[in-house]
Design a protein around this motif. Structure first.
Motif, mmCIF file in Angstrom:
data_model
loop_
_atom_site.group_PDB
_atom_site.id
_atom_site.type_symbol
_atom_site.label_atom_id
_atom_site.label_comp_id
_atom_site.label_asym_id
_atom_site.label_seq_id
_atom_site.Cartn_x
_atom_site.Cartn_y
_atom_site.Cartn_z
ATOM 1 N N PRO A 172 -34.878 14.556 8.198
ATOM 2 C CA PRO A 172 -34.182 15.145 7.045
ATOM 3 C C PRO A 172 -35.111 15.881 6.082
ATOM 4 O O PRO A 172 -34.755 16.944 5.553
ATOM 5 C CB PRO A 172 -33.536 13.936 6.361
ATOM 6 N N LEU A 173 -36.326 15.344 5.856
ATOM 7 C CA LEU A 173 -37.275 16.024 4.967
ATOM 8 C C LEU A 173 -37.725 17.353 5.561
ATOM 9 O O LEU A 173 -37.863 18.348 4.846
ATOM 10 C CB LEU A 173 -38.485 15.125 4.713
ATOM 11 N N CYS A 174 -37.951 17.370 6.886
ATOM 12 C CA CYS A 174 -38.327 18.631 7.537
ATOM 13 C C CYS A 174 -37.175 19.636 7.494
ATOM 14 O O CYS A 174 -37.399 20.840 7.366
ATOM 15 C CB CYS A 174 -38.743 18.360 8.979
ATOM 16 N N THR A 175 -35.952 19.134 7.574
ATOM 17 C CA THR A 175 -34.780 20.008 7.458
ATOM 18 C C THR A 175 -34.696 20.611 6.064
ATOM 19 O O THR A 175 -34.331 21.788 5.907
ATOM 20 C CB THR A 175 -33.496 19.229 7.778
ATOM 21 N N VAL A 176 -35.034 19.812 5.046
ATOM 22 C CA VAL A 176 -35.090 20.345 3.680
ATOM 23 C C VAL A 176 -36.096 21.488 3.623
ATOM 24 O O VAL A 176 -35.837 22.546 3.023
ATOM 25 C CB VAL A 176 -35.476 19.237 2.677
ATOM 26 N N GLY A 177 -37.280 21.298 4.255
ATOM 27 C CA GLY A 177 -38.283 22.365 4.281
ATOM 28 C C GLY A 177 -37.775 23.619 4.949
ATOM 29 O O GLY A 177 -38.000 24.730 4.465
ATOM 30 N N TYR A 178 -37.044 23.453 6.060
ATOM 31 C CA TYR A 178 -36.464 24.621 6.740
ATOM 32 C C TYR A 178 -35.467 25.340 5.829
ATOM 33 O O TYR A 178 -35.480 26.571 5.737
ATOM 34 C CB TYR A 178 -35.765 24.172 8.023
ATOM 35 N N CYS A 179 -34.609 24.572 5.180
ATOM 36 C CA CYS A 179 -33.577 25.171 4.327
ATOM 37 C C CYS A 179 -34.192 25.871 3.115
ATOM 38 O O CYS A 179 -33.683 26.907 2.675
ATOM 39 C CB CYS A 179 -32.597 24.095 3.872
ATOM 40 N N LEU A 180 -35.281 25.327 2.581
ATOM 41 C CA LEU A 180 -35.968 26.007 1.467
ATOM 42 C C LEU A 180 -36.617 27.297 1.954
ATOM 43 O O LEU A 180 -36.610 28.309 1.236
ATOM 44 C CB LEU A 180 -37.024 25.081 0.860
ATOM 45 N N ALA A 181 -37.177 27.272 3.165
ATOM 46 C CA ALA A 181 -37.834 28.464 3.705
ATOM 47 C C ALA A 181 -36.841 29.563 4.040
ATOM 48 O O ALA A 181 -37.182 30.751 4.007
ATOM 49 C CB ALA A 181 -38.643 28.093 4.948
ATOM 50 N N THR A 182 -35.606 29.191 4.359
ATOM 51 C CA THR A 182 -34.586 30.167 4.764
ATOM 52 C C THR A 182 -33.467 30.329 3.734
ATOM 53 O O THR A 182 -32.454 30.952 4.014
ATOM 54 C CB THR A 182 -33.971 29.752 6.118
ATOM 55 N N ALA A 183 -33.651 29.730 2.558
ATOM 56 C CA ALA A 183 -32.700 29.856 1.437
ATOM 57 C C ALA A 183 -31.312 29.335 1.780
ATOM 58 O O ALA A 183 -30.305 29.875 1.337
ATOM 59 C CB ALA A 183 -32.614 31.317 0.969
ATOM 60 N N LYS A 184 -31.251 28.258 2.538
ATOM 61 C CA LYS A 184 -29.976 27.581 2.814
ATOM 62 C C LYS A 184 -29.852 26.384 1.874
ATOM 63 O O LYS A 184 -30.095 25.234 2.247
ATOM 64 C CB LYS A 184 -29.905 27.137 4.279
ATOM 65 N N TRP A 185 -29.481 26.663 0.634
ATOM 66 C CA TRP A 185 -29.559 25.654 -0.422
ATOM 67 C C TRP A 185 -28.569 24.516 -0.194
ATOM 68 O O TRP A 185 -28.897 23.346 -0.443
ATOM 69 C CB TRP A 185 -29.311 26.306 -1.775
ATOM 70 N N TRP A 186 -27.362 24.819 0.236
ATOM 71 C CA TRP A 186 -26.359 23.768 0.416
ATOM 72 C C TRP A 186 -26.771 22.815 1.543
ATOM 73 O O TRP A 186 -26.627 21.600 1.428
ATOM 74 C CB TRP A 186 -25.002 24.388 0.704
ATOM 75 N N HIS A 187 -27.297 23.375 2.609
ATOM 76 C CA HIS A 187 -27.772 22.540 3.708
ATOM 77 C C HIS A 187 -28.972 21.693 3.277
ATOM 78 O O HIS A 187 -29.136 20.558 3.742
ATOM 79 C CB HIS A 187 -28.143 23.408 4.906
ATOM 80 N N ALA A 188 -29.815 22.273 2.417
ATOM 81 C CA ALA A 188 -30.962 21.506 1.899
ATOM 82 C C ALA A 188 -30.488 20.289 1.124
ATOM 83 O O ALA A 188 -31.060 19.198 1.248
ATOM 84 C CB ALA A 188 -31.821 22.401 1.017
ATOM 85 N N LEU A 189 -29.424 20.466 0.339
ATOM 86 C CA LEU A 189 -28.873 19.347 -0.426
ATOM 87 C C LEU A 189 -28.341 18.267 0.516
ATOM 88 O O LEU A 189 -28.563 17.065 0.297
ATOM 89 C CB LEU A 189 -27.758 19.848 -1.345
ATOM 90 N N GLY A 190 -27.638 18.672 1.582
ATOM 91 C CA GLY A 190 -27.111 17.711 2.547
ATOM 92 C C GLY A 190 -28.213 16.948 3.254
ATOM 93 O O GLY A 190 -28.116 15.727 3.459
ATOM 94 N N ALA A 191 -29.298 17.643 3.633
ATOM 95 C CA ALA A 191 -30.414 16.986 4.323
ATOM 96 C C ALA A 191 -31.122 15.995 3.402
ATOM 97 O O ALA A 191 -31.471 14.880 3.814
ATOM 98 C CB ALA A 191 -31.399 18.044 4.828
ATOM 99 N N PHE A 192 -31.325 16.378 2.130
ATOM 100 C CA PHE A 192 -31.986 15.457 1.202
ATOM 101 C C PHE A 192 -31.084 14.266 0.885
ATOM 102 O O PHE A 192 -31.573 13.151 0.651
ATOM 103 C CB PHE A 192 -32.375 16.178 -0.087
ATOM 104 N N TYR A 193 -29.785 14.487 0.879
ATOM 105 C CA TYR A 193 -28.854 13.382 0.659
ATOM 106 C C TYR A 193 -28.950 12.358 1.790
ATOM 107 O O TYR A 193 -28.901 11.150 1.549
ATOM 108 C CB TYR A 193 -27.428 13.928 0.534
ATOM 109 N N LEU A 194 -29.115 12.832 3.027
ATOM 110 C CA LEU A 194 -29.303 11.915 4.153
ATOM 111 C C LEU A 194 -30.581 11.105 3.970
ATOM 112 O O LEU A 194 -30.595 9.882 4.193
ATOM 113 C CB LEU A 194 -29.364 12.707 5.461
ATOM 114 N N PHE A 195 -31.657 11.763 3.548
ATOM 115 C CA PHE A 195 -32.910 11.046 3.294
ATOM 116 C C PHE A 195 -32.731 10.041 2.165
ATOM 117 O O PHE A 195 -33.235 8.909 2.235
ATOM 118 C CB PHE A 195 -34.010 12.046 2.944
ATOM 119 N N PHE A 196 -32.005 10.412 1.128
ATOM 120 C CA PHE A 196 -31.745 9.534 -0.016
ATOM 121 C C PHE A 196 -30.973 8.291 0.422
ATOM 122 O O PHE A 196 -31.314 7.162 0.048
ATOM 123 C CB PHE A 196 -30.971 10.314 -1.082
ATOM 124 N N ILE A 197 -29.935 8.502 1.244
ATOM 125 C CA ILE A 197 -29.145 7.380 1.759
ATOM 126 C C ILE A 197 -30.035 6.416 2.555
ATOM 127 O O ILE A 197 -30.014 5.200 2.342
ATOM 128 C CB ILE A 197 -28.001 7.896 2.661
#
Length: 465
Positions: A172-197
């Motif tokens: 999930p943290l690596c997915t956040v990095g991908y979403c930040l690099a590609t400006a997919k903000w909503w997906h970044a939020l979902g990936a970080f939420y999974l890590f948070f859970i």
């Protein structure tokens, strides 16, 4: 006496304190592994890069390898231990170290995804952006398994790696990095939420584990009413959205099930097959691409009226049909798809269907070219009364035949001119695979009788290989 024996047997089978390590050994084991210097930092960065590459290449095996060597779980257990033992200073250190590890993980993965030439949103990346209540249950079970393994006299080697794989902290943290690099903000939020859970419930289940095994001691932190309220709010914030997403996921699964039944039952024809189909929930449209014999309007209307039977009454049916005069069977379609899969074993079914649709589009263009050519022949050669193309089969190959209905036989010069013109026409950039090879009757054909020569329905054929 029997009750006592049963209790002793129960404790022997399910007791956690039989092979439990001493409190001093547990404390040393947890605190020693919860570091962010030296070896752990190198392992963390390497695990991040491995996980990022696995997500980038859509490789499950590589991602599992990254989760096996990731040190993130150790600091979560350290935080849980500090809370259980009421060690405020150690709790602050563990939290700061954990936040530092999160920052390094996201930064490293972001840099990787900014540099990699492959920027596609793979299935493995997408899988980390939509957490549900089931991820909460996995985190709880994984956290309990990890804390049990860490508190044994002899640590079970396969439990901690298994818990790390199940709870999936690194991807999930690596997915956040991908979403930040590609400006997919909503997906970044979902990936970080999974890590948070995962983090919250691994920590919570570890605290419960310490309490069950009587390692934790009563402390002000856990007995403080305000702090317990704060912890409850954090848990609710983690659980409530995941419950909603789980409900949404169940609805989507049910919708997909009804949709699949509709396609399977209502679009089942002998000579017409479904090449591709999709359901679009936003405009409420079901799109279907068919190949084979064309379905008439009454049949399509009947299919549309069947939608309410599958709880799809709000949807409209959009059908695209590619006509094959002889139709196509399910077996023939399976052979085409199988052949494509053998040639491209890494392609998924959707890509295969897209490739097949491309072939069908080329066939459609070829059909249009044949129709236009037929019209031109009728204009250029008055003696030709009708023109048609037909698919032919011999022992070795499948080819097309040009069928001419003429008033009188064409002379040899006309045949040569027509042949040259057609060869040029069918060799253009229309991607038509058939080129004129011979035209009308060759010199070895049986000559027509005088009766046939005067017959206006005389027919001649020529092959287009």
């Amino acid at each position: 006496m029997k009750n006592t024996l049963w209790k002793e047997k129960f404790k022997e089978v399910f007791g956690l304190r039989i092979d439990q390590a001493s409190k001093e050994e547990i404390a040393q084991r947890i605190t020693t592994s919860a570091t962010v210097t030296g070896t752990n930092m190198y392992i963390l960065i390497l695990a991040i890069l491995i996980a990022s590459i696995g997500l980038n290449m859509n490789s499950t095996a590589v991602i599992i390898g990254a989760m096996l060597i990731s040190p993130l779980m150790s600091l979560i257990l350290s935080i849980a231990y500090a809370i259980s033992m009421g060690q405020s200073q150690w709790l602050k250190k563990s939290l700061l170290r954990f936040l530092f590890q999160i920052g390094v993980s996201i930064l490293t993965s972001t840099i990787y995804f900014m540099l990699t030439p492959i920027d596609s949103f793979s299935g493995e990346l997408a899988a980390r952006t939509n957490p549900t209540i089931w991820d909460v249950l996995i985190a709880i079970c994984g956290g309990l398994a990890a804390i049990i393994a860490n508190t044994r006299k002899s640590m079970v080697s396969n439990i901690i790696p298994g818990a790390a794989i199940a709870t999936a902290l690194m991807p999930p943290l690596c997915t956040v990095g991908y979403c930040l690099a590609t400006a997919k903000w909503w997906h970044a939020l979902g990936a970080f939420y999974l890590f948070f859970i995962n983090t919250i419930f691994i920590c919570l289940s570890s605290i419960i584990g310490f309490q069950i095994m009587k390692i934790a001691k009563k402390n002000e932190w856990l007995s403080n009413y305000q702090k317990c309220i704060f912890l409850s709010i954090i848990i609710l914030l983690a659980v409530v959205p995941s419950c909603f997403l789980a409900w949404q996921s169940v609805q989507e699964i049910n919708l997909q099930k009804q949709y699949n039944q509709f396609i399977r039952n209502e679009l089942n024809f002998d000579n017409t097959q479904v090449v591709k189909s999709e359901i679009d929930t936003t405009p409420k449209i079901i799109r279907v691409a068919l190949i084979g014999s064309v379905l008439d309007d009454s049949t399509l209307d009947k299919i549309q009226k069947a939608l309410p039977q599958y709880n799809l009454g709000e949807y409209q049916l959009e059908v695209t049909q590619t006509q094959l005069e002889q139709g196509i069977t399910q077996e023939q379609l399976a052979v085409i798809l199988s052949s494509q899969q053998q040639n491209n074993p890494s392609d998924d079914l959707e890509k295969q269907q897209k490739n097949l649709q491309t072939v069908l589009d080329v066939q459609s263009k070829a059909k249009e070219l044949q129709i236009n050519t037929a019209k031109e022949i009728l204009l250029l050669y008055p003696s030709v009364k009708s023109v048609g193309f037909s698919q032919m089969q011999n022992m070795d190959d499948t080819f097309f035949a040009l069928v001419l209905q003429v008033d009188c036989l064409l002379d040899q010069d006309t045949i040569i001119t027509m042949k040259s013109w057609l060869e040029h026409k069918f060799n253009t950039k229309t991607e038509v695979l058939q080129i004129v090879e011979s035209l009308q009757l060759d010199s070895n054909s049986t000559p027509l009788s005088d009766e046939n020569k005067s017959d206006p329905n005389t027919t001649a054929e020529s092959a287009l290989s």
